[in-house]
Design an enzyme around this catalytic site. Structure first.
Site, PDB file in Angstrom:
ATOM      1  NE  ARG A  90     -30.792   8.893 -10.759  1.00  0.00           N
ATOM      2  CZ  ARG A  90     -30.913   7.603 -10.435  1.00  0.00           C
ATOM      3  NH1 ARG A  90     -29.981   6.743 -10.797  1.00  0.00           N
ATOM      4  NH2 ARG A  90     -31.955   7.174  -9.752  1.00  0.00           N
ATOM      5  CE  LYS A  91     -37.839   8.402 -16.546  1.00  0.00           C
ATOM      6  NZ  LYS A  91     -39.173   8.727 -17.079  1.00  0.00           N
ATOM      7  CB  THR A  92     -28.369   7.833 -18.796  1.00  0.00           C
ATOM      8  OG1 THR A  92     -28.037   7.411 -17.464  1.00  0.00           O
ATOM      9  CG2 THR A  92     -28.589   9.341 -18.793  1.00  0.00           C
ATOM     10  CB  THR A 116     -30.815  10.491 -22.106  1.00  0.00           C
ATOM     11  OG1 THR A 116     -31.653  10.540 -20.949  1.00  0.00           O
ATOM     12  CG2 THR A 116     -30.002  11.767 -22.206  1.00  0.00           C
TER      13      THR A 116
END
Length: 400
Positions: free
Chosen positions: A241-243, A376
């Site tokens: 979820r490191k976007t 990402t």
């Protein structure tokens, strides 16, 4: 006697009503006869579906003209995967690691209804007021060539298209999404954009930024997926979820194009209980128990574990996935084996500090997912440029 007379009258009345219905039915046009209605509403749709399925199967059986491989052909990949390190196990080529399977998918169909609105917002963000450069060039019809100037996987095509569609331009692609751009011999024409000069230039930077970043994510994902295939590993390479805020949909989309898994898309997608949740709830068991109250049977629950003991507590509490975080490769693989022995249906994820160079050290028959935030976050971008075509450019393209 009264009851018998009553029954006779009812039978006679029912018979008369039935005869009247059949008489009325006989007067209906053929298209409204009951048999024809059944035929039109039930049988014909079933036949159409069957014919469509047969056509689709025949089309799938023939080789696709646009299907291409990346660094090796599909057959080479299968041979490489089959001959990979046997001790790393699994070797199931049907996982999301197999980028060749992704070539048959159109991931545009996954995008939510509002994705075009987000693209329009990017354009508004780039021109909040007047556009003097657009005033200079005016409405003259022009062609512009999209050049790929670095090696990698092309991704982000629908977002590029949406920018120019919003501005009244058209895009003709000479490369397809998932194609590998080989710029070793010089820049490569990937597409031609046509429309009013000011509109082409108005959308230029927004479209290039999106394409460059999406292609960077897809290229990193393809490289990672190819490592998994080469080692014959059964599991999934996944993002995290490191976007980038506001850009998540493009980066998650690009992961799929490259052949990796998206992992959870957002906080509403699956439950992940990390150290902060556990510390605040008091224990892993308490955190999982409370999560189950809201998640019910529709969402999986994943728990971050820093030790084998925490992994066993999470599995015992009913977690579906245990993420072994920041462990050395051999320690992690041993812990995964013990967890799987006690909980065969548990999904085990390896995460934390894993890089492209060290990723293969975590492959094991007992590890199902290797997640990497750097797919990402901190990825390289591909180099593209969009240039108004001069007469010499058009002549060179015509010769090619």
């Amino acid at each position: 006697r009264r009851r018998r007379r009553h029954r006779r009258r009812r039978r006679c009345g029912a018979r008369a009503n039935a005869e009247a219905r059949w008489a009325r039915r006989a007067q209906l046009p053929q298209s409204l006869q009951p048999r024809m209605i059944v035929r039109r509403l039930v049988e014909e749709p079933i036949e159409r579906v069957a014919n469509l399925a047969a056509t689709t199967a025949a089309t799938a059986a023939s080789p696709s003209r646009t299907t291409r491989t990346s660094a090796m052909s599909a057959s080479k990949r299968q041979k490489t995967a089959a001959g990979g390190a046997a001790e790393e196990g699994g070797g199931a080529s049907s996982s999301t690691l197999n980028a060749a399977t992704g070539k048959e998918q159109d991931f545009t169909h996954l995008l939510p209804p509002h994705w075009r609105e987000e693209v329009h917002g990017w354009v508004r963000d780039d021109v909040p007021s007047i556009d003097i450069g657009g005033f200079v060039v005016g409405e003259k019809d022009e062609e512009a060539y999209l050049y790929g100037k670095s090696d990698g996987v092309l991704a982000g095509v629908p977002f590029f298209d949406a920018v120019f569609d919003h501005l009244g331009c058209t895009v003709e692609w000479r490369k397809q999404e998932r194609d590998v751009i080989d710029a070793s011999g010089g820049k490569v024409i990937c597409a031609i954009v046509r429309g009013p000069a000011r509109n082409i230039l108005l959308g230029e930077r927004t479209a290039l930024n999106t394409l460059a970043r999406a292609s960077g994510v897809a290229s990193a994902a393809r490289a990672a997926a190819d490592v998994g295939i080469a080692h014959g590993w059964h599991g999934h390479i996944a993002g995290t979820r490191k976007t980038t805020p506001g850009f998540r949909i493009v980066e998650k989309y690009a992961l799929l194009v490259g052949g990796a898994a998206t992992h959870r898309l957002d906080l509403s997608h699956m439950v992940m209980l990390k150290d902060n949740h556990v510390w605040s709830a008091g224990s892993i068991s308490a955190a999982v128990a409370k999560a189950k109250v809201a998640a019910g049977f529709t969402s999986k629950i994943e728990v971050e574990a820093r030790t084998l003991e925490e992994g066993f507590e999470a599995a015992g509490a009913g977690a579906d996935i245990v993420m072994l975080d920041n462990m050395a490769p051999e320690t992690l693989k041993a812990a995964a084996a013990e967890l799987k022995a006690a909980h065969p249906h548990l999904i085990v994820e390896a995460s934390g500090g894993i890089t492209f160079e060290t990723m293969h050290e975590y492959f094991s028959p007992h590890v199902d997912v290797v997640s990497r935030g750097n797919l990402t976050q901190g990825y390289d971008v591909l180099d593209f440029s969009l240039k108004i075509a001069r007469a010499s450019d058009k002549a060179a393209l015509a010769k090619a």
